[in-house]
Design a protein around this motif. Structure first.
Motif, PDB file in Angstrom:
ATOM      1  N   ARG A   1      11.815   2.270  -5.691  1.00  0.00           N
ATOM      2  CA  ARG A   1      10.561   2.016  -6.409  1.00  0.00           C
ATOM      3  C   ARG A   1      10.387   0.507  -6.576  1.00  0.00           C
ATOM      4  NH1 ARG A   1       7.624   5.272 -10.204  1.00  0.00           N
ATOM      5  NH2 ARG A   1       6.404   4.030 -11.688  1.00  0.00           N
TER       6      ARG A   1
ATOM      7  N   ALA B   1      -6.523  -0.422   0.652  1.00  0.00           N
ATOM      8  CA  ALA B   1      -5.275  -0.874   0.035  1.00  0.00           C
ATOM      9  C   ALA B   1      -5.464  -1.294  -1.413  1.00  0.00           C
ATOM     10  CB  ALA B   1      -4.696  -2.035   0.844  1.00  0.00           C
TER      11      ALA B   1
ATOM     12  N   GLN C   1       0.472  -2.362  -8.248  1.00  0.00           N
ATOM     13  CA  GLN C   1       0.752  -0.934  -8.205  1.00  0.00           C
ATOM     14  C   GLN C   1       2.236  -0.709  -7.915  1.00  0.00           C
ATOM     15  OE1 GLN C   1      -1.620   1.063  -5.257  1.00  0.00           O
ATOM     16  NE2 GLN C   1      -0.237   0.599  -3.595  1.00  0.00           N
ATOM     17  N   ASP C   2       2.676   0.497  -8.222  1.00  0.00           N
ATOM     18  CA  ASP C   2       4.028   0.920  -7.883  1.00  0.00           C
ATOM     19  C   ASP C   2       4.036   1.535  -6.495  1.00  0.00           C
ATOM     20  OD1 ASP C   2       5.239   0.214 -10.348  1.00  0.00           O
ATOM     21  OD2 ASP C   2       4.491   2.059 -11.271  1.00  0.00           O
ATOM     22  N   TRP C   3       5.057   1.192  -5.735  1.00  0.00           N
ATOM     23  CA  TRP C   3       5.300   1.810  -4.422  1.00  0.00           C
ATOM     24  C   TRP C   3       6.647   2.505  -4.491  1.00  0.00           C
ATOM     25  CZ3 TRP C   3       9.342   1.181  -1.025  1.00  0.00           C
ATOM     26  CH2 TRP C   3       9.176   1.712   0.269  1.00  0.00           C
ATOM     27  N   GLU C   4       6.725   3.723  -3.984  1.00  0.00           N
ATOM     28  CA  GLU C   4       7.976   4.474  -4.061  1.00  0.00           C
ATOM     29  C   GLU C   4       8.193   5.259  -2.781  1.00  0.00           C
ATOM     30  OE1 GLU C   4      10.410   7.229  -7.270  1.00  0.00           O
ATOM     31  OE2 GLU C   4       8.281   6.782  -7.577  1.00  0.00           O
ATOM     32  N   LYS C   5       9.411   5.191  -2.274  1.00  0.00           N
ATOM     33  CA  LYS C   5       9.773   5.902  -1.052  1.00  0.00           C
ATOM     34  C   LYS C   5      11.281   6.126  -1.034  1.00  0.00           C
ATOM     35  CE  LYS C   5       7.770   7.211   2.937  1.00  0.00           C
ATOM     36  NZ  LYS C   5       6.527   7.996   3.035  1.00  0.00           N
TER      37      LYS C   5
ATOM     38  N   THR D   1       7.484  -2.421  -7.930  1.00  0.00           N
ATOM     39  CA  THR D   1       6.203  -2.777  -8.531  1.00  0.00           C
ATOM     40  C   THR D   1       5.768  -4.113  -7.940  1.00  0.00           C
ATOM     41  OG1 THR D   1       6.802  -1.637 -10.571  1.00  0.00           O
ATOM     42  CG2 THR D   1       4.956  -3.169 -10.675  1.00  0.00           C
TER      43      THR D   1
ATOM     44  N   PRO E   1       0.825  -1.209   0.000  1.00  0.00           N
ATOM     45  CA  PRO E   1       0.000   0.000   0.000  1.00  0.00           C
ATOM     46  C   PRO E   1       0.860   1.261   0.000  1.00  0.00           C
ATOM     47  CG  PRO E   1      -0.840  -1.590   1.580  1.00  0.00           C
ATOM     48  CD  PRO E   1       0.490  -2.104   1.116  1.00  0.00           C
ATOM     49  N   ALA E   2       0.324   2.321  -0.566  1.00  0.00           N
ATOM     50  CA  ALA E   2       1.083   3.559  -0.721  1.00  0.00           C
ATOM     51  C   ALA E   2       1.532   4.133   0.610  1.00  0.00           C
ATOM     52  CB  ALA E   2       0.253   4.583  -1.486  1.00  0.00           C
ATOM     53  N   TRP E   3       0.784   3.859   1.685  1.00  0.00           N
ATOM     54  CA  TRP E   3       1.108   4.474   2.976  1.00  0.00           C
ATOM     55  C   TRP E   3       2.152   3.704   3.783  1.00  0.00           C
ATOM     56  CZ3 TRP E   3      -3.821   2.617   1.778  1.00  0.00           C
ATOM     57  CH2 TRP E   3      -4.180   1.413   2.394  1.00  0.00           C
ATOM     58  N   TYR E   4       2.597   2.550   3.301  1.00  0.00           N
ATOM     59  CA  TYR E   4       3.660   1.839   4.007  1.00  0.00           C
ATOM     60  C   TYR E   4       4.943   2.667   3.948  1.00  0.00           C
ATOM     61  CZ  TYR E   4       1.246  -2.708   4.538  1.00  0.00           C
ATOM     62  OH  TYR E   4       0.397  -3.720   4.908  1.00  0.00           O
TER      63      TYR E   4
END
Length: 220
Positions: free
Chosen positions: A142, A86, A134-138, A144, A61-64
């Motif tokens: 990055r 999610a 989805q892609d996750w980036e932090k 996928t 999920p994006a918020w991780y």
């Protein structure tokens, strides 16, 4: 539930079956013991056509704050996927096919070691499981990532487990991938009872380090 799978089809054969352009960084095959968080083979579609590409098995999920920042989401329940924060955006806009030769499931009996079964299509065709991604980036990283969509078990699966991946037939691939318009929700149903083959296999696969074709060999 889907917590382990096998992928034995060569890359060029997968690309041909799914009419997809293969990426040059696909995971090695054969792999008889594909575990969560490793890369799996995924088909996506966009205006440029279908692509066969690698994705981390384990939706992020994006918020991780980091990939391990919450529960490991390898499956998404069809009954609640459209409502879960999610997954709800992904199921509308980022659906995919997760390719496997088959998957493992464990029958749990009290006071005994869980007994693994290897589940394949009865017609020996590659298994196309409904997925979302989805892609996750932090902080410059990055990833996928994807999850398998699951539904309630059909009558054939029920004696082993109460959940089953949503397994799509070729005629359903364009709708799930978004190539044939909207209205993919009705596809999230259990496959026909006679569509699957169940093979009891050795408990060797209980170890996530085990490998080799003996893992899918039948045992009595």
């Amino acid at each position: 539930m889907c917590g382990r799978m096998a992928i034995t089809l060569p890359h060029d054969a997968m690309a041909q079956v799914f009419a997809a352009q293969p990426s040059n960084d696909l995971p090695d095959v054969p792999n008889y013991n594909v575990c969560p968080t490793v890369s799996v083979h995924v088909v996506t579609a966009d205006d440029g056509g279908r692509r066969l590409r690698p994705m981390r098995w384990g939706f992020i999920p994006a918020w991780y704050a980091k990939p391990t920042g919450g529960p490991l989401l390898i499956n998404a329940r069809s009954e609640t996927i459209a409502d879960k924060p999610a997954f709800r955006a992904a199921v509308r806009a980022r659906r995919c096919l997760i390719v496997a030769s088959g998957f493992y499931e464990w029958k749990r009996v009290p006071d005994t070691v869980p007994q693994p079964w290897y589940v394949t299509r009865a017609d020996d065709a590659p298994m196309a499981m409904a997925g979302i991604w989805q892609d996750w980036e932090k902080d410059g990283t990055r990833i996928t990532a994807c999850a398998v969509v699951t539904c309630g078990a059909n009558a054939a699966m029920a004696p082993i487990h109460d959940r089953l991946p949503v397994i799509l037939s070729p005629q359903d691939w364009p709708l799930w991938l978004g190539e044939a318009g909207h209205g993919a929700a009705p596809l999230m149903q259990p496959v026909a009872d006679d569509a699957l083959r169940f093979t009891r296999v050795s408990t060797a696969v209980n170890s996530n380090k085990a490998q080799g074709p003996d893992l899918i060999a039948p045992v009595q």
